[in-house]
Design an enzyme around this catalytic site. Structure first.
Site, PDB file in Angstrom:
ATOM      1  N   ASP A   1       0.830  -1.207   0.000  1.00 18.60           N
ATOM      2  CA  ASP A   1       0.000   0.000   0.000  1.00 18.60           C
ATOM      3  C   ASP A   1       0.867   1.261   0.000  1.00 18.60           C
ATOM      4  O   ASP A   1       1.692   1.463   0.886  1.00 18.60           O
ATOM      5  CB  ASP A   1      -0.887  -0.061   1.257  1.00 18.60           C
ATOM      6  CG  ASP A   1      -1.708   1.191   1.499  1.00 18.60           C
ATOM      7  OD1 ASP A   1      -1.899   1.977   0.550  1.00 18.60           O
ATOM      8  OD2 ASP A   1      -2.191   1.359   2.637  1.00 18.60           O
TER       9      ASP A   1
ATOM     10  N   HIS B   1      -3.712   4.392   6.864  1.00 21.09           N
ATOM     11  CA  HIS B   1      -2.633   3.881   6.005  1.00 21.09           C
ATOM     12  C   HIS B   1      -1.258   4.102   6.641  1.00 21.09           C
ATOM     13  O   HIS B   1      -1.036   5.069   7.367  1.00 21.09           O
ATOM     14  CB  HIS B   1      -2.683   4.576   4.639  1.00 21.09           C
ATOM     15  CG  HIS B   1      -3.951   4.347   3.892  1.00 21.09           C
ATOM     16  ND1 HIS B   1      -4.146   3.268   3.057  1.00 21.09           N
ATOM     17  CD2 HIS B   1      -5.116   5.044   3.879  1.00 21.09           C
ATOM     18  CE1 HIS B   1      -5.371   3.335   2.550  1.00 21.09           C
ATOM     19  NE2 HIS B   1      -5.973   4.398   3.032  1.00 21.09           N
TER      20      HIS B   1
END
Length: 553
Positions: free
Chosen positions: A193, A366
């Site tokens: 990611d 994140h």
């Protein structure tokens, strides 16, 4: 025995060079599995478009090879395209309990049936010739997992969306042991990611938001209205805990918020103290200092609960002085203006507004740079492909991986549709498959393309002028008209001279054709469009869409 020429192919169909519509294919020989199938929200120039999904033509062309769809978590950018994909592909779907609970509601709305299979972290599925393993990660939604695909050539690890939260709300931290065990065995390829690669340091724990909620709820004198992403179950949980602590009742508004609260509480991911929830109709019966309203609208969406409250047109809730509004989210790029507009209106109505830029009311789901480095160090992959991000994010993540000791020739910055082939020893770019964007507008899927968007843009900027006239079929002469109708171009009552002069221009074109008794009206329409277009641009510097309509009698 694996053929020495065997290869594994990675084929991203979405999520590279963009944020959203994540979809990745892993292929070995004649077998494919798909990881995620998400949507993205339209950009400003996509006028009237509701959502954007990946072009999955490649899957339809090879549908007999697609063995399963594997889901990492339940955010729209990972599951939002499935109601469309599963209409065309009859394949089993695997995901954690909350992920499939959220998906099930979406499929029912679209009248789509599918085989949904619940998995949990550390489960291992056999989908020949693959084995698929699920690994617990932290994210801004419960039940998020990474996926390790064991192939005949080695392990492919997809982190999914993740961050390293050492004090997660559900008490279940990232499964470092499993990631380390995979690293010890040897990981052929890791996809990671890239969303927060531009942020230094570490992403804060979700618990820090709970601490801010606690302080804000303690100080608030009137109603509290909290807007957040509906899918952030952990944040909703902390808001409910804070409400219960300070003896406040909680009402839920907004279709997606109501849906997530219902699904998450039914499945046990949301713990709601007894007698805490009330119906929205009961809010006025409770003193303001005893109320919390959970709503949608953290992104300034026009039809969302908070936006309608800010504009004063919500049917049930009206903002009053003394209300405390908490916007617990960061605007997605492109939404900044609409969010700022909502905040301005809320202040004008007398509310106290708390939002991310002035308070610690939101943290990301994140990983930031140090967490990304840690994941690379634990897994120690041979090959590395950054995913989930715009090009600059992918580039910076690739450079980060290089700093961590992965050779530059083993790092691949891909793009949607790019096939990347891997053997045990090397990787290489190997052609492309069809990929791109499919625009969804109402019930239409893919029927809005560049030409339609161009027309919509022209209509939005300069409007439309419609010319109607009736022609005598026998003689080829004009029997009635021309009449002009303007929409979005000029206000006719204040532009009578312009419209009358335009009518004369059209008549001058028609007279030439009348004299020649030409009955091919396509040429006449083209001449009217050209002549009138030049005249109107000369007079107004605008280029409205011009549509001549000729009927015969």
């Amino acid at each position: 025995m694996v053929d020495k020429n065997a290869k594994i192919s990675l084929i991203p169909l979405g999520g590279l060079g963009e944020v959203g519509k994540n979809m990745t294919v892993i292929k070995y020989e004649e077998n494919m599995i798909v990881i995620d199938a998400g949507l993205m929200f339209p950009e400003d120039e996509m006028l009237g478009v509701d959502m954007v999904i990946p072009d999955y033509t490649y899957l339809l062309e090879n549908k007999e090879q697609v063995k399963a769809i594997i889901l990492t978590h339940g955010h729209e950018d990972h599951i939002g395209a499935l109601p469309y994909v599963l209409k065309d592909l009859d394949v089993p779907v695997y995901g954690t309990k909350l992920t499939l609970g959220l998906l099930e509601g979406k499929l029912k709305e679209h009248h789509v049936t599918a085989t949904l299979n619940v998995v949990k972290p550390r489960d291992i599925l056999k989908i020949e010739p693959f084995k698929v393993e699920f690994i617990k990660v932290s994210h801004s939604i419960a039940d998020a997992v990474a996926v390790a695909v064991h192939t005949p050539l080695g392990i492919i690890l997809h982190t999914g969306d993740f961050k390293i939260d050492m004090t997660p709300i559900d008490g279940e931290p990232v499964d470092f042991h499993k990631f380390a065990a995979l690293g010890e065995r040897g990981v052929l390829l890791m996809m990671s990611d890239s969303t927060n690669v531009e942020r230094l340091g570490y992403t804060q724990s979700e618990r820090s938001v709970g601490e801010t909620f606690d302080e804000t709820f303690r100080q608030a004198k009137g109603r509290i209205i909290l807007a957040s992403f509906a899918s952030n179950v952990h944040r909703v949980q902390q808001a409910i805990w804070a409400a219960a602590k300070y003896n406040r009742k909680v009402a839920v508004i907004g279709r997606s918020m109501v849906n997530v609260v219902n699904v998450a509480s039914e499945l046990g991911y949301l713990k709601i103290p007894k007698n805490t929830l009330i119906e929205i109709d009961e809010v006025d019966q409770v003193p303001g200092n005893r109320v919390v309203i959970l709503t949608t609208g953290s992104q300034g969406e026009p039809m969302s609960g908070l936006t309608r409250m800010a504009m004063g047109d919500h049917r049930q809730i009206h903002i009053v002085p003394g209300d405390t509004i908490i916007i617990s989210a960061v605007p997605i790029p492109g939404n900044e203006k609409s969010v700022a507009r909502s905040i301005d209106h809320l202040f004008k109505l007398g509310a106290d507004v708390i939002y991310e830029s002035i308070a610690g009311i939101h943290v990301s789901g994140h990983a930031s740079q140090e967490e990304l480095k840690l994941m690379i160090n634990i897994v120690k992959p041979k090959f590395f492909v950054p995913v989930h991000g715009e090009y600059r994010m992918l580039y910076k993540h690739a450079k980060l991986a290089e700093q961590m000791g992965i050779p530059a020739e083993n790092i691949f910055i891909g793009e949607n549709g790019q096939v990347i082939d891997f053997t045990k020893k090397k990787g290489q770019l190997a052609g492309k498959v069809q990929a791109g964007r499919v625009l969804v507008d109402g019930l239409g899927v893919g029927d809005v393309g560049n030409v339609v968007l161009k027309d919509r843009k022209q209509l939005s900027q300069d409007g439309i002028v419609i010319i109607t006239l009736t022609v005598d079929k026998a003689s080829g002469t004009v029997a009635a008209g021309p009449d002009l109708v303007s929409r979005g171009f000029v206000y006719v009552k204040e532009s009578e001279k312009l419209m009358e002069d335009a009518r004369r221009k059209i008549l001058s074109v028609i007279e030439k054709y009348d004299q020649e008794k030409i009955k091919d009206w396509s040429n006449l329409k083209s001449s009217i469009r050209d002549t009138l277009g030049k005249y109107l641009y000369e007079k107004t510097k605008r280029k409205p869409m011009i549509i001549p309509i000729i009927s015969e009698m």
